[in-house]
Design a protein around this motif. Structure first.
Motif, PDB file in Angstrom:
ATOM      1  N   LEU A 105      39.865  38.790  42.660  1.00 56.67           N
ATOM      2  CA  LEU A 105      39.468  39.842  43.120  1.00 56.67           C
ATOM      3  C   LEU A 105      39.992  40.972  44.087  1.00 56.67           C
ATOM      4  O   LEU A 105      39.278  42.623  43.504  1.00 56.67           O
ATOM      5  N   LEU A 106      40.516  41.039  44.539  1.00 53.88           N
ATOM      6  CA  LEU A 106      40.712  41.786  45.767  1.00 53.88           C
ATOM      7  C   LEU A 106      42.555  42.516  45.109  1.00 53.88           C
ATOM      8  O   LEU A 106      43.164  43.324  46.088  1.00 53.88           O
ATOM      9  N   VAL A 114      37.713  38.566  36.902  1.00 60.11           N
ATOM     10  CA  VAL A 114      37.920  39.206  37.767  1.00 60.11           C
ATOM     11  C   VAL A 114      38.701  40.053  38.279  1.00 60.11           C
ATOM     12  O   VAL A 114      38.866  40.687  39.009  1.00 60.11           O
ATOM     13  N   THR A 115      40.081  39.871  37.735  1.00 61.10           N
ATOM     14  CA  THR A 115      41.376  39.959  37.850  1.00 61.10           C
ATOM     15  C   THR A 115      41.829  41.893  38.248  1.00 61.10           C
ATOM     16  O   THR A 115      42.201  42.581  38.068  1.00 61.10           O
ATOM     17  N   ASP A 116      39.622  41.777  36.867  1.00 62.41           N
ATOM     18  CA  ASP A 116      39.935  43.319  36.781  1.00 62.41           C
ATOM     19  C   ASP A 116      39.422  44.493  37.177  1.00 62.41           C
ATOM     20  O   ASP A 116      39.333  45.748  37.165  1.00 62.41           O
ATOM     21  N   ILE A 117      39.046  43.408  39.064  1.00 64.74           N
ATOM     22  CA  ILE A 117      38.140  44.450  39.950  1.00 64.74           C
ATOM     23  C   ILE A 117      39.278  45.672  40.541  1.00 64.74           C
ATOM     24  O   ILE A 117      38.753  46.515  40.295  1.00 64.74           O
ATOM     25  N   THR A 118      40.441  45.302  40.993  1.00 67.85           N
ATOM     26  CA  THR A 118      41.361  45.546  41.547  1.00 67.85           C
ATOM     27  C   THR A 118      41.941  47.112  40.820  1.00 67.85           C
ATOM     28  O   THR A 118      41.857  48.324  40.922  1.00 67.85           O
ATOM     29  N   PRO A 119      42.562  46.342  39.244  1.00 66.03           N
ATOM     30  CA  PRO A 119      42.305  47.505  38.775  1.00 66.03           C
ATOM     31  C   PRO A 119      41.213  48.915  39.369  1.00 66.03           C
ATOM     32  O   PRO A 119      41.654  50.067  38.488  1.00 66.03           O
ATOM     33  N   THR A 120      39.949  48.398  38.389  1.00 65.81           N
ATOM     34  CA  THR A 120      38.936  49.768  38.242  1.00 65.81           C
ATOM     35  C   THR A 120      39.445  50.234  38.874  1.00 65.81           C
ATOM     36  O   THR A 120      38.454  51.280  39.245  1.00 65.81           O
ATOM     37  N   LEU A 121      39.144  49.437  40.463  1.00 66.34           N
ATOM     38  CA  LEU A 121      38.948  50.414  41.445  1.00 66.34           C
ATOM     39  C   LEU A 121      39.872  51.251  41.974  1.00 66.34           C
ATOM     40  O   LEU A 121      39.612  52.547  42.108  1.00 66.34           O
ATOM     41  N   LEU A 122      41.424  50.891  41.771  1.00 70.56           N
ATOM     42  CA  LEU A 122      42.036  52.132  41.551  1.00 70.56           C
ATOM     43  C   LEU A 122      42.153  53.146  40.794  1.00 70.56           C
ATOM     44  O   LEU A 122      42.264  54.333  41.102  1.00 70.56           O
ATOM     45  N   SER A 123      42.138  52.393  39.080  1.00 76.26           N
ATOM     46  CA  SER A 123      41.368  54.113  38.414  1.00 76.26           C
ATOM     47  C   SER A 123      40.618  54.719  39.243  1.00 76.26           C
ATOM     48  O   SER A 123      40.558  55.548  39.040  1.00 76.26           O
ATOM     49  N   VAL A 124      39.749  54.727  39.446  1.00 81.96           N
ATOM     50  CA  VAL A 124      38.155  55.205  40.395  1.00 81.96           C
ATOM     51  C   VAL A 124      39.238  56.540  40.812  1.00 81.96           C
ATOM     52  O   VAL A 124      38.373  57.365  41.698  1.00 81.96           O
ATOM     53  N   GLY A 138      45.260  42.148  35.618  1.00 83.73           N
ATOM     54  CA  GLY A 138      43.779  42.698  35.399  1.00 83.73           C
ATOM     55  C   GLY A 138      43.833  43.888  34.480  1.00 83.73           C
ATOM     56  O   GLY A 138      45.143  44.820  34.233  1.00 83.73           O
ATOM     57  N   ARG A 139      42.562  44.018  33.559  1.00 81.52           N
ATOM     58  CA  ARG A 139      42.326  45.457  32.808  1.00 81.52           C
ATOM     59  C   ARG A 139      42.269  46.366  33.496  1.00 81.52           C
ATOM     60  O   ARG A 139      40.669  46.608  34.672  1.00 81.52           O
ATOM     61  N   ASP A 140      42.080  47.535  33.424  1.00 81.52           N
ATOM     62  CA  ASP A 140      40.991  48.563  34.222  1.00 81.52           C
ATOM     63  C   ASP A 140      40.004  48.407  33.103  1.00 81.52           C
ATOM     64  O   ASP A 140      40.269  48.846  32.101  1.00 81.52           O
ATOM     65  N   LEU A 141      38.564  48.577  33.935  1.00 78.94           N
ATOM     66  CA  LEU A 141      37.454  48.440  32.999  1.00 78.94           C
ATOM     67  C   LEU A 141      36.567  49.646  33.004  1.00 78.94           C
ATOM     68  O   LEU A 141      35.916  50.519  32.062  1.00 78.94           O
ATOM     69  N   MET A 142      37.467  51.160  33.524  1.00 79.85           N
ATOM     70  CA  MET A 142      36.930  52.296  33.291  1.00 79.85           C
ATOM     71  C   MET A 142      36.278  52.845  31.721  1.00 79.85           C
ATOM     72  O   MET A 142      35.600  53.357  31.700  1.00 79.85           O
ATOM     73  N   VAL A 177      38.571  46.013  26.447  1.00 80.50           N
ATOM     74  CA  VAL A 177      39.645  45.912  27.504  1.00 80.50           C
ATOM     75  C   VAL A 177      40.937  44.843  26.872  1.00 80.50           C
ATOM     76  O   VAL A 177      41.566  45.476  27.217  1.00 80.50           O
ATOM     77  N   TYR A 178      40.246  43.968  26.104  1.00 79.65           N
ATOM     78  CA  TYR A 178      40.875  42.712  25.926  1.00 79.65           C
ATOM     79  C   TYR A 178      40.705  42.914  24.486  1.00 79.65           C
ATOM     80  O   TYR A 178      39.641  42.392  23.946  1.00 79.65           O
ATOM     81  N   GLU A 179      42.297  42.563  23.759  1.00 82.79           N
ATOM     82  CA  GLU A 179      42.189  42.476  22.541  1.00 82.79           C
ATOM     83  C   GLU A 179      42.281  41.432  21.629  1.00 82.79           C
ATOM     84  O   GLU A 179      42.056  40.266  22.588  1.00 82.79           O
ATOM     85  N   GLU A 180      42.147  40.961  20.832  1.00 86.42           N
ATOM     86  CA  GLU A 180      41.205  39.477  20.120  1.00 86.42           C
ATOM     87  C   GLU A 180      42.523  38.852  20.713  1.00 86.42           C
ATOM     88  O   GLU A 180      42.361  37.522  20.336  1.00 86.42           O
TER      89      GLU A 180
END
Length: 582
Positions: free
Chosen positions: A73-74, A413-423, A443-447, A457-460
């Motif tokens: 997460l972090l 869960v690894t998507d949370i940090t990239p998302t926060l950084l994007s924000v 992780g992937r940016d969920l924005m 955000v994840y391809e097949e």
């Protein structure tokens, strides 16, 4: 009131030149359907309100126990590479000889708090850390400006005392120094108070803040104020099967899972009708305390949301709520048994009916009610079934444009940090940070999902692997590869379409052999790339915890062996009885 729904239009009219504040709330051991907005009968009006003005995720996954989830997460890095493949309390000595199997956050990863602090954010921490206490390991040394932190896997919610005999005391720290809790301590109230105090201390300078609030609710011991407990007395008198079905129906009605969602009846679920009246009475109250603790958590989060509104910060604050893993089923099916009483009484607790949930009481929920907390999913904490890994995720605030909607795409869960950084407009480091090598974030940016720009955000063809103590999973598209070891597993790989079958009831392994082999190859690649090690033969997380406790309490190997054999004897007898032909 905090339960009232804010006008979503006011949130979307924020001055975009103002940097967004972030509040990340992490519940502990909260099941998939434990919130009203996820199908629960528990009253959670404040979290339901941010769900209505924000976005809910129905297919968000985390680790199946706490420290690995917190590490990912972090940092946005897989738990094995981050140094936390399992909680340290359950690591066998054979694996602890490896540097990345210490169960503490490695120096080869950078926390989101560090990166946000570098970008001018105030960073605050109030809650459970569980990622290490040695030099450089406390949150005050991992990017958090102000902290009050429980270092252990858990602790009492009413006073400063350990909840298992592995700890001599409950280890709390404030800004890196040992800390004594106040006399009027109750965990959810205290941690929210501290978060408000930290945020308020620097509001005048106009800088943005990141507040991380990892609560103790609803980790064992499950405890709550009497007034909340009273509201749930009698609510669970019909038992776990009725509750599990009611939550399944409600989650279908809410659109969280498909109408055809089926459920397995877990082997760990007892027959409610076979219990005595006294046993049903006791079990019902155990769950009543659990519901009360969830509602108390929601109440105190409402105070935080009210504070942000009164301070003029709410409309410019992204609020994220989730859980570290699914519901915990650590409570014995027979709390009056010798083995069930041993742990609590060894650290001074009682498990009496009248005082359940109050100061001095050790309360849990059994595997049977844990199946309802995970409804309509299979298994629970420590296992890679959906009930252990799929949990609520709610985001509300600036840029969340689809108010009240549900996103069904896979996220991790690894998507949370990239998302926060994007924000925050912060770029993640790649291979080096401050002159030293670091693991890159996976992780992937969920924005783009949050703003509605993309559907997934994840391809097949993308795969996300996972392993915990020999339990394993791999996610790819709508599908999941699952391996469960030990008493609840069969030693076979299974394949599920978790979008259409979130309950993991229809194994597709025989029907889709090509997909099975492709995903097995992807899992083996995950193992190699993340340095996943095999657990020793016969490993059990409960047995290893017991052995580690005994090593801590007693130093003589012969005595340790004798005590281990004594405590494990009832489990061996039960196993032999189960194996007898009928």
């Amino acid at each position: 009131m905090a339960a009232e729904i804010a006008d979503s239009a006011s949130r979307s009219s924020i001055d975009t030149s103002q940097r967004t504040n972030i509040v990340l709330v992490l519940a502990d051991d909260l099941g998939f359907s434990d919130l009203g907005s996820y199908g629960s009968e528990i009253s959670t009006p404040n979290l339901d309100a941010i769900a209505k003005e924000g976005l809910r995720f129905s297919n968000y996954h985390t680790a199946a126990n706490c420290a690995p989830a917190r590490a990912m997460l972090l940092t946005g890095v897989d738990a094995h590479l981050a140094g936390v493949p399992n909680i340290p309390e359950m690591l066998p000595p054979e694996l602890q000889q490896y540097e990345h199997y210490q169960g503490v956050l490695g120096d080869n990863v950078v926390t989101v708090a560090t990166l946000l602090e570098d970008a001018g954010y105030h960073t605050y921490f109030a809650g459970k850390w569980h990622l290490g206490t040695g030099p450089g390991k406390l949150p005050s040394q991992r990017g958090f400006e102000r902290t009050v932190a429980l270092a252990d896997s858990g602790a009492d919610n009413w006073e400063q005392r350990p909840y298992i005999p592995l700890y001599d005391t409950a280890n709390w720290y404030a800004d890196g120094e040992p800390y004594q809790l106040p006399d009027d301590f109750y965990s959810s109230r205290f941690l929210v108070d501290k978060t408000i105090e930290f945020v308020d201390s620097n509001l005048a300078d106009g800088e943005p803040f990141f507040a991380y609030l990892p609560l103790q609710a609803v980790h064992i011991p499950v405890q709550a104020p009497q007034a909340y407990i009273d509201r749930y007395m009698g609510v669970y008198d019909e038992g776990w099967d009725v509750l599990r079905e009611a939550r399944r129906s409600r989650s279908i009605e809410l659109g969280l899972v498909p109408p055809e969602t089926d459920m397995v009846r877990m082997s760990t679920t007892d027959d409610w009708s076979a219990l005595s009246d006294e046993q049903r009475r006791y079990e019902s109250k155990r769950m009543a305390v659990y519901g009360a603790m969830v509602e108390a958590m929601d109440h105190h989060l409402g105070r935080l949301f009210d504070y942000l509104k009164a301070a003029g910060q709410y409309d410019n604050t992204l609020i994220i709520f989730t859980s570290d893993n699914g519901a915990e089923a650590s409570g014995s099916a027979d709390p009056s048994s010798f083995t069930a009483r041993q742990g609590p009484t060894s650290v001074g607790y009682n498990i009496d009916y009248e005082s359940l949930g109050l100061k001095g009481s050790y309360n849990t929920i059994s595997p049977s009610f844990a199946s309802a907390a995970a409804s309509p999913l299979s298994l629970f904490k420590f296992y890679a079934g959906e009930g252990g890994m799929r949990v609520p995720l709610i985001l509300s605030g600036p840029s969340v444009t689809k108010a009240g909607e549900i996103n069904h795409s896979f996220s991790f869960v690894t998507d949370i940090t990239p998302t926060l950084l994007s924000v925050a407009g912060v770029t993640a480091p790649q291979d080096r940070y401050r002159g030293r090598p670091v693991e890159p974030m996976v992780g992937r940016d969920l924005m783009p999902l949050i703003t509605g720009e993309v559907d997934r955000v994840y391809e097949e063809s993308d795969s996300v692997g996972y392993e915990l103590a020999g339990h394993a999973a791999l996610f790819q598209g709508d599908y999941k590869l699952l391996f469960t070891r030990g008493a609840l597993g069969d030693g076979q790989w299974h394949l599920y379409d978790i979008v259409r079958d979130p309950g993991e009831t229809h194994d597709l392994a025989a029907l889709e052999p090509a997909r099975l082999q492709t995903m097995l190859s992807a899992y083996q690649r995950y193992v190699r790339e993340n340095k996943v090690l095999e657990v020793p033969a016969g490993y059990s997380h409960t047995k290893q915890l017991l052995i580690n406790v005994l090593h801590h309490r007693f130093k003589t190997p012969v005595l340790i062996a004798m005590l281990t054999a004594l405590i494990l004897l009832p489990f061996w007898v039960a196993y032999r009885m189960k194996k007898r032909p009928s």
